[in-house]
Design a protein around this motif. Structure first.
Motif, PDB file in Angstrom:
ATOM      1  N   LEU A 131      20.241 -27.381 -20.585  1.00  0.00           N
ATOM      2  CA  LEU A 131      20.375 -26.603 -19.349  1.00  0.00           C
ATOM      3  C   LEU A 131      20.708 -25.119 -19.559  1.00  0.00           C
ATOM      4  CD1 LEU A 131      22.123 -29.032 -16.827  1.00  0.00           C
ATOM      5  CD2 LEU A 131      19.909 -27.906 -16.564  1.00  0.00           C
ATOM      6  N   PRO A 132      21.689 -24.774 -20.389  1.00  0.00           N
ATOM      7  CA  PRO A 132      22.012 -23.347 -20.544  1.00  0.00           C
ATOM      8  C   PRO A 132      20.854 -22.509 -21.089  1.00  0.00           C
ATOM      9  CG  PRO A 132      23.754 -24.736 -21.455  1.00  0.00           C
ATOM     10  CD  PRO A 132      22.605 -25.623 -21.170  1.00  0.00           C
ATOM     11  N   PHE A 133      19.956 -23.137 -21.839  1.00  0.00           N
ATOM     12  CA  PHE A 133      18.852 -22.393 -22.448  1.00  0.00           C
ATOM     13  C   PHE A 133      17.733 -22.073 -21.456  1.00  0.00           C
ATOM     14  CE2 PHE A 133      20.769 -24.437 -26.215  1.00  0.00           C
ATOM     15  CZ  PHE A 133      20.934 -23.320 -27.024  1.00  0.00           C
ATOM     16  N   LEU A 134      17.786 -22.643 -20.254  1.00  0.00           N
ATOM     17  CA  LEU A 134      16.762 -22.331 -19.256  1.00  0.00           C
ATOM     18  C   LEU A 134      16.806 -20.864 -18.847  1.00  0.00           C
ATOM     19  CD1 LEU A 134      16.911 -25.396 -16.843  1.00  0.00           C
ATOM     20  CD2 LEU A 134      15.274 -24.966 -18.680  1.00  0.00           C
ATOM     21  N   ASP A 135      17.943 -20.234 -19.050  1.00  0.00           N
ATOM     22  CA  ASP A 135      18.094 -18.823 -18.683  1.00  0.00           C
ATOM     23  C   ASP A 135      18.204 -17.919 -19.898  1.00  0.00           C
ATOM     24  OD1 ASP A 135      18.076 -19.312 -15.867  1.00  0.00           O
ATOM     25  OD2 ASP A 135      20.111 -20.112 -16.054  1.00  0.00           O
ATOM     26  N   ASN A 136      17.757 -18.416 -21.042  1.00  0.00           N
ATOM     27  CA  ASN A 136      17.759 -17.587 -22.244  1.00  0.00           C
ATOM     28  C   ASN A 136      16.745 -16.457 -22.097  1.00  0.00           C
ATOM     29  OD1 ASN A 136      16.703 -17.099 -25.295  1.00  0.00           O
ATOM     30  ND2 ASN A 136      18.826 -17.776 -25.325  1.00  0.00           N
ATOM     31  N   GLU A 137      16.977 -15.370 -22.797  1.00  0.00           N
ATOM     32  CA  GLU A 137      16.089 -14.214 -22.666  1.00  0.00           C
ATOM     33  C   GLU A 137      14.725 -14.408 -23.325  1.00  0.00           C
ATOM     34  OE1 GLU A 137      17.257 -10.794 -25.339  1.00  0.00           O
ATOM     35  OE2 GLU A 137      18.995 -12.116 -25.709  1.00  0.00           O
ATOM     36  N   PHE A 138      14.585 -15.446 -24.182  1.00  0.00           N
ATOM     37  CA  PHE A 138      13.335 -15.639 -24.903  1.00  0.00           C
ATOM     38  C   PHE A 138      12.505 -16.768 -24.279  1.00  0.00           C
ATOM     39  CE2 PHE A 138      16.392 -13.994 -28.076  1.00  0.00           C
ATOM     40  CZ  PHE A 138      15.774 -12.763 -28.299  1.00  0.00           C
ATOM     41  N   PRO A 139      11.248 -16.470 -23.927  1.00  0.00           N
ATOM     42  CA  PRO A 139      10.427 -17.466 -23.219  1.00  0.00           C
ATOM     43  C   PRO A 139      10.186 -18.750 -24.002  1.00  0.00           C
ATOM     44  CG  PRO A 139       9.111 -15.547 -23.879  1.00  0.00           C
ATOM     45  CD  PRO A 139      10.545 -15.191 -24.084  1.00  0.00           C
ATOM     46  N   GLU A 140      10.054 -18.651 -25.342  1.00  0.00           N
ATOM     47  CA  GLU A 140       9.804 -19.863 -26.115  1.00  0.00           C
ATOM     48  C   GLU A 140      11.007 -20.803 -26.097  1.00  0.00           C
ATOM     49  OE1 GLU A 140      10.338 -16.568 -29.339  1.00  0.00           O
ATOM     50  OE2 GLU A 140      10.016 -16.724 -27.172  1.00  0.00           O
ATOM     51  N   VAL A 141      12.201 -20.223 -26.037  1.00  0.00           N
ATOM     52  CA  VAL A 141      13.416 -21.044 -25.953  1.00  0.00           C
ATOM     53  C   VAL A 141      13.518 -21.679 -24.571  1.00  0.00           C
ATOM     54  CG1 VAL A 141      15.943 -21.006 -26.021  1.00  0.00           C
ATOM     55  CG2 VAL A 141      14.624 -19.686 -27.703  1.00  0.00           C
ATOM     56  N   ARG A 142      13.231 -20.899 -23.531  1.00  0.00           N
ATOM     57  CA  ARG A 142      13.261 -21.445 -22.165  1.00  0.00           C
ATOM     58  C   ARG A 142      12.258 -22.591 -22.017  1.00  0.00           C
ATOM     59  NH1 ARG A 142      13.147 -15.863 -20.721  1.00  0.00           N
ATOM     60  NH2 ARG A 142      10.997 -16.041 -19.970  1.00  0.00           N
ATOM     61  N   HIS A 167      12.666 -21.804 -10.261  1.00  0.00           N
ATOM     62  CA  HIS A 167      13.077 -20.942 -11.377  1.00  0.00           C
ATOM     63  C   HIS A 167      12.127 -19.755 -11.506  1.00  0.00           C
ATOM     64  CE1 HIS A 167      14.101 -19.754 -15.510  1.00  0.00           C
ATOM     65  NE2 HIS A 167      15.199 -20.479 -15.377  1.00  0.00           N
ATOM     66  N   ALA A 168      12.638 -18.644 -11.989  1.00  0.00           N
ATOM     67  CA  ALA A 168      11.820 -17.428 -12.104  1.00  0.00           C
ATOM     68  C   ALA A 168      10.713 -17.548 -13.141  1.00  0.00           C
ATOM     69  CB  ALA A 168      12.728 -16.244 -12.455  1.00  0.00           C
ATOM     70  N   ASP A 169      10.907 -18.385 -14.146  1.00  0.00           N
ATOM     71  CA  ASP A 169       9.912 -18.545 -15.215  1.00  0.00           C
ATOM     72  C   ASP A 169       8.905 -19.625 -14.802  1.00  0.00           C
ATOM     73  OD1 ASP A 169       8.455 -19.155 -17.513  1.00  0.00           O
ATOM     74  OD2 ASP A 169      10.178 -18.918 -18.851  1.00  0.00           O
ATOM     75  N   PRO A 170       7.622 -19.277 -14.706  1.00  0.00           N
ATOM     76  CA  PRO A 170       6.620 -20.283 -14.285  1.00  0.00           C
ATOM     77  C   PRO A 170       6.512 -21.475 -15.234  1.00  0.00           C
ATOM     78  CG  PRO A 170       5.550 -18.252 -15.018  1.00  0.00           C
ATOM     79  CD  PRO A 170       7.008 -17.954 -14.888  1.00  0.00           C
TER      80      PRO A 170
END
Length: 289
Positions: A131-142, A167-170
């Protein structure tokens, strides 16, 4: 050879030992996963993995080198081995280096792969880890965090998944929509039918998601009978036929819907199914054939 001060000699020794297929040789190879030279220890680990010895792979988890622990844990995770869980979690807990730190690239790769390994395990304990990694700055981690969330979720996590459909990331939206669908949450249906979902996860996972939603998404499943990909059309048709077979309530509504397909072969199969429908045994034989 493994005691040589030259890495290339130690690596050649591993190549020779892997040809011997003896317990003593395996013991020496396992010892080499602690080598200070990355190429040497990776060669040793490759030999262990190719030997398909679970015990040797598990022992590799004790290496002081994170790259060895990661590969060993990911190897075990692909077989659903619970021994992989703790080392994968440990790897996700590495502190993130600062932006200009040269170790940042290695951290991103390691954490993303560890999250990917957790998704292979499908252990619900990984929910709180990802869960915390959903808002990480790196798209591959998210992305890998969202994948772990989708594949590790259970029915009780349905609301948690639906909350992240905005979520903001598609890519995160698509992954959690897949996870929500697999838990039967109809809120995911609009996302499953979007071009965004298909472009990122593919029509194969769209089909899987619609099947998971059951009757709530049957109209959408019927629409795949006209898909350009013949394999998708065949799978959609087979699923509809199997549902008709299982329920067989006297009304062949799915077969009738299939008659509206733009594809001649789908219409032909539906017509043949209708001919056999009235006799359950005959229809069962038709579906199985």
């Amino acid at each position: 050879g493994l005691r040589s001060k030259f890495p290339d000699i130690r690596k050649k020794a591993i190549d020779e030992l892997r040809r011997q297929h003896k317990p003593a040789a395996e013991e020496l190879i396992v010892s080499a996963v602690h080598d200070d030279d990355r190429d040497v220890r990776q060669a040793a680990l490759a030999a262990i993995v190719s030997s398909r010895s679970r015990e040797a792979v598990v022992r590799s988890l004790d290496s002081q080198h994170a790259d060895v622990r990661l590969v060993a844990a990911m190897t075990l995770s692909k077989f659903g081995d619970p021994a992989a869980f703790a080392p994968l979690v440990e790897l996700t807990r590495q502190p993130q280096p600062e932006k200009n730190d040269p170790k940042l690239a290695a951290w991103k790769k390691s954490v993303a792969q560890a999250l990917d390994g957790l998704s292979d395990l499908g252990d619900p304990r990984a929910i709180d880890i990802s869960l915390p990694f959903l808002d990480n700055e790196f798209p591959e981690v998210r992305k890998d965090a969202a994948t772990a969330l989708a594949w590790c979720a259970r029915e009780e996590h349905g609301s948690l998944l639906c909350e992240r459909l905005t979520h903001a990331d598609p890519m995160v939206r698509c992954e959690v929509a897949l996870g929500a669908a697999m838990q039967g949450r109809v809120e995911a249906k609009p996302f499953l039918m979007s071009a965004e979902f298909v472009s990122r996860l593919g029509v194969g996972l769209q089909l899987v998601s619609l099947v998971a939603l059951g009757p709530q998404a049957e109209t959408a499943l019927i629409s795949l009978l006209d898909h350009d990909d013949g394999s998708i059309r065949r799978m959609a048709l087979l699923i509809l036929l199997m549902r008709e077979w299982k329920e067989h309530d006297g009304t062949p509504r799915r077969l009738i819907a299939c008659l509206s397909s733009l594809m001649p072969r789908v219409r032909l199969a539906a017509a043949e199914g209708l001919q056999a429908f009235l006799v359950p045994e005959s229809f069962a034989a038709f579906v199985v054939a």
